[in-house]
Motif scaffolding. Sequence first.
Motif, PDB file in Angstrom:
ATOM      1  N   GLY A 174       0.821  -1.208   0.000  1.00 47.68           N
ATOM      2  CA  GLY A 174       0.000   0.000   0.000  1.00 47.68           C
ATOM      3  C   GLY A 174       0.854   1.256   0.000  1.00 47.68           C
ATOM      4  O   GLY A 174       0.575   2.219  -0.737  1.00 47.68           O
ATOM      5  N   LEU A 175       1.900   1.263   0.793  1.00 47.14           N
ATOM      6  CA  LEU A 175       2.804   2.411   0.854  1.00 47.14           C
ATOM      7  C   LEU A 175       3.455   2.657  -0.501  1.00 47.14           C
ATOM      8  O   LEU A 175       3.503   3.797  -0.995  1.00 47.14           O
ATOM      9  CB  LEU A 175       3.865   2.163   1.926  1.00 47.14           C
ATOM     10  N   PHE A 176       3.935   1.590  -1.122  1.00 49.50           N
ATOM     11  CA  PHE A 176       4.567   1.718  -2.429  1.00 49.50           C
ATOM     12  C   PHE A 176       3.559   2.171  -3.484  1.00 49.50           C
ATOM     13  O   PHE A 176       3.851   3.051  -4.310  1.00 49.50           O
ATOM     14  CB  PHE A 176       5.186   0.380  -2.842  1.00 49.50           C
ATOM     15  N   PHE A 177       2.384   1.592  -3.468  1.00 51.71           N
ATOM     16  CA  PHE A 177       1.326   1.924  -4.416  1.00 51.71           C
ATOM     17  C   PHE A 177       1.068   3.427  -4.434  1.00 51.71           C
ATOM     18  O   PHE A 177       1.033   4.058  -5.500  1.00 51.71           O
ATOM     19  CB  PHE A 177       0.059   1.162  -4.015  1.00 51.71           C
ATOM     20  N   PHE A 178       0.910   4.020  -3.263  1.00 45.67           N
ATOM     21  CA  PHE A 178       0.580   5.440  -3.219  1.00 45.67           C
ATOM     22  C   PHE A 178       1.804   6.326  -3.458  1.00 45.67           C
ATOM     23  O   PHE A 178       1.653   7.471  -3.899  1.00 45.67           O
ATOM     24  CB  PHE A 178      -0.118   5.772  -1.899  1.00 45.67           C
ATOM     25  N   HIS A 179       2.996   5.810  -3.213  1.00 44.89           N
ATOM     26  CA  HIS A 179       4.204   6.543  -3.620  1.00 44.89           C
ATOM     27  C   HIS A 179       4.256   6.662  -5.138  1.00 44.89           C
ATOM     28  O   HIS A 179       4.552   7.730  -5.679  1.00 44.89           O
ATOM     29  CB  HIS A 179       5.460   5.838  -3.108  1.00 44.89           C
ATOM     30  N   VAL A 180       3.984   5.563  -5.823  1.00 46.03           N
ATOM     31  CA  VAL A 180       4.009   5.577  -7.288  1.00 46.03           C
ATOM     32  C   VAL A 180       3.010   6.588  -7.833  1.00 46.03           C
ATOM     33  O   VAL A 180       3.320   7.346  -8.764  1.00 46.03           O
ATOM     34  CB  VAL A 180       3.717   4.167  -7.849  1.00 46.03           C
ATOM     35  N   PHE A 181       1.813   6.613  -7.263  1.00 45.58           N
ATOM     36  CA  PHE A 181       0.768   7.501  -7.767  1.00 45.58           C
ATOM     37  C   PHE A 181       0.754   8.859  -7.060  1.00 45.58           C
ATOM     38  O   PHE A 181      -0.155   9.659  -7.285  1.00 45.58           O
ATOM     39  CB  PHE A 181      -0.590   6.808  -7.658  1.00 45.58           C
ATOM     40  N   MET A 182       1.753   9.101  -6.208  1.00 47.88           N
ATOM     41  CA  MET A 182       1.983  10.406  -5.577  1.00 47.88           C
ATOM     42  C   MET A 182       0.750  10.929  -4.826  1.00 47.88           C
ATOM     43  O   MET A 182       0.323  12.067  -4.997  1.00 47.88           O
ATOM     44  CB  MET A 182       2.456  11.425  -6.619  1.00 47.88           C
ATOM     45  N   THR A 184      -0.158  11.912  -1.436  1.00 53.39           N
ATOM     46  CA  THR A 184       0.527  12.266  -0.195  1.00 53.39           C
ATOM     47  C   THR A 184      -0.292  11.913   1.047  1.00 53.39           C
ATOM     48  O   THR A 184       0.258  11.389   2.032  1.00 53.39           O
ATOM     49  CB  THR A 184       0.865  13.766  -0.185  1.00 53.39           C
ATOM     50  N   ASP A 185      -1.578  12.211   1.040  1.00 51.63           N
ATOM     51  CA  ASP A 185      -2.403  11.926   2.221  1.00 51.63           C
ATOM     52  C   ASP A 185      -2.388  10.435   2.549  1.00 51.63           C
ATOM     53  O   ASP A 185      -2.261  10.039   3.719  1.00 51.63           O
ATOM     54  CB  ASP A 185      -3.839  12.393   1.995  1.00 51.63           C
ATOM     55  N   GLU A 186      -2.523   9.613   1.514  1.00 49.70           N
ATOM     56  CA  GLU A 186      -2.543   8.167   1.725  1.00 49.70           C
ATOM     57  C   GLU A 186      -1.173   7.656   2.175  1.00 49.70           C
ATOM     58  O   GLU A 186      -1.092   6.749   3.018  1.00 49.70           O
ATOM     59  CB  GLU A 186      -2.993   7.453   0.445  1.00 49.70           C
ATOM     60  N   ILE A 187      -0.117   8.220   1.621  1.00 46.20           N
ATOM     61  CA  ILE A 187       1.233   7.841   2.048  1.00 46.20           C
ATOM     62  C   ILE A 187       1.383   8.078   3.541  1.00 46.20           C
ATOM     63  O   ILE A 187       1.855   7.206   4.286  1.00 46.20           O
ATOM     64  CB  ILE A 187       2.305   8.642   1.276  1.00 46.20           C
ATOM     65  N   ASN A 188       0.969   9.251   3.997  1.00 48.54           N
ATOM     66  CA  ASN A 188       1.100   9.581   5.412  1.00 48.54           C
ATOM     67  C   ASN A 188       0.230   8.679   6.285  1.00 48.54           C
ATOM     68  O   ASN A 188       0.649   8.260   7.374  1.00 48.54           O
ATOM     69  CB  ASN A 188       0.728  11.047   5.638  1.00 48.54           C
ATOM     70  N   GLN A 189      -0.970   8.371   5.811  1.00 47.18           N
ATOM     71  CA  GLN A 189      -1.852   7.486   6.580  1.00 47.18           C
ATOM     72  C   GLN A 189      -1.248   6.086   6.724  1.00 47.18           C
ATOM     73  O   GLN A 189      -1.270   5.498   7.808  1.00 47.18           O
ATOM     74  CB  GLN A 189      -3.213   7.387   5.881  1.00 47.18           C
ATOM     75  N   ILE A 190      -0.701   5.571   5.629  1.00 46.15           N
ATOM     76  CA  ILE A 190      -0.161   4.214   5.699  1.00 46.15           C
ATOM     77  C   ILE A 190       1.148   4.187   6.473  1.00 46.15           C
ATOM     78  O   ILE A 190       1.425   3.220   7.189  1.00 46.15           O
ATOM     79  CB  ILE A 190      -0.003   3.608   4.290  1.00 46.15           C
ATOM     80  N   ARG A 191       1.937   5.241   6.384  1.00 45.30           N
ATOM     81  CA  ARG A 191       3.136   5.308   7.230  1.00 45.30           C
ATOM     82  C   ARG A 191       2.747   5.189   8.704  1.00 45.30           C
ATOM     83  O   ARG A 191       3.392   4.481   9.470  1.00 45.30           O
ATOM     84  CB  ARG A 191       3.872   6.634   6.985  1.00 45.30           C
ATOM     85  N   GLU A 192       1.692   5.892   9.083  1.00 47.08           N
ATOM     86  CA  GLU A 192       1.219   5.836  10.469  1.00 47.08           C
ATOM     87  C   GLU A 192       0.727   4.428  10.807  1.00 47.08           C
ATOM     88  O   GLU A 192       0.966   3.917  11.907  1.00 47.08           O
ATOM     89  CB  GLU A 192       0.088   6.851  10.661  1.00 47.08           C
ATOM     90  N   MET A 193       0.072   3.787   9.853  1.00 46.33           N
ATOM     91  CA  MET A 193      -0.404   2.420  10.066  1.00 46.33           C
ATOM     92  C   MET A 193       0.760   1.447  10.237  1.00 46.33           C
ATOM     93  O   MET A 193       0.704   0.540  11.073  1.00 46.33           O
ATOM     94  CB  MET A 193      -1.286   1.993   8.880  1.00 46.33           C
TER      95      MET A 193
END
Length: 204
Positions: A174-182, A184-193
């Motif tokens: 999930g983290l990689f997926f949202f990094h690829v598609f840029m 940011t909100d989802e990246i931060n949410q999954i980092r917290e997860m």
Amino acid sequence: MESVMKSIIDKGRKLKKEIGEMVKKHEYPHGNKNQLLLGYHSIMVEHHTSIHLLIENKLNGSAFALVRALYEPLYRAHWVHGCATDDQIEKIVEGKDVFPKMKCMVEEIDSAYGTGNFWQEIKNNSWSAMNDYTHSGVRQISNRFDNNEVISNYDMGAIIEVLNGTNMALLLMGLFFFHVFMKTDEINQIREMVINYSNTGENA
């Protein structure tokens, strides 16, 4: 330990639901690399569901055999986006196997993303066992006996390790997926997860 197992499975369902809702919020650009990533993510989610359902139903041998199949698209997604040439991607879409051996793949991934030995260590700590369970090796066979009786006999600690490992793999994808598609909100949410799961992950 049964209660620990159930708790981890419940966490897995929650993580999958939350990540799925994030994925569905957006539309994604077309292109071979992106289509491959969407496919890899979908495969991982399905294998994650299958592994957890099999364990809930005490079909542990089949669950353990699927762990390699869950991790492989995680590695391939990173390699396709960070390492593969346009020509290699075209060949993948055509159904040709241009992927390097796993040892080389994780080395290339770490080099491309500047992740030190992160992916190499994951592979070194788990790939041999994953292959053994997938290909009915001695680990898989030895868990089919209790003394002289042929019966499924999987250690609860190993089951819990598989469940935690598949949950973490889902988060990493999930983290990689949202990094690829840029996103940011989802990246931060999954980092917290990821942080929360790492701090509260349960053990036998």
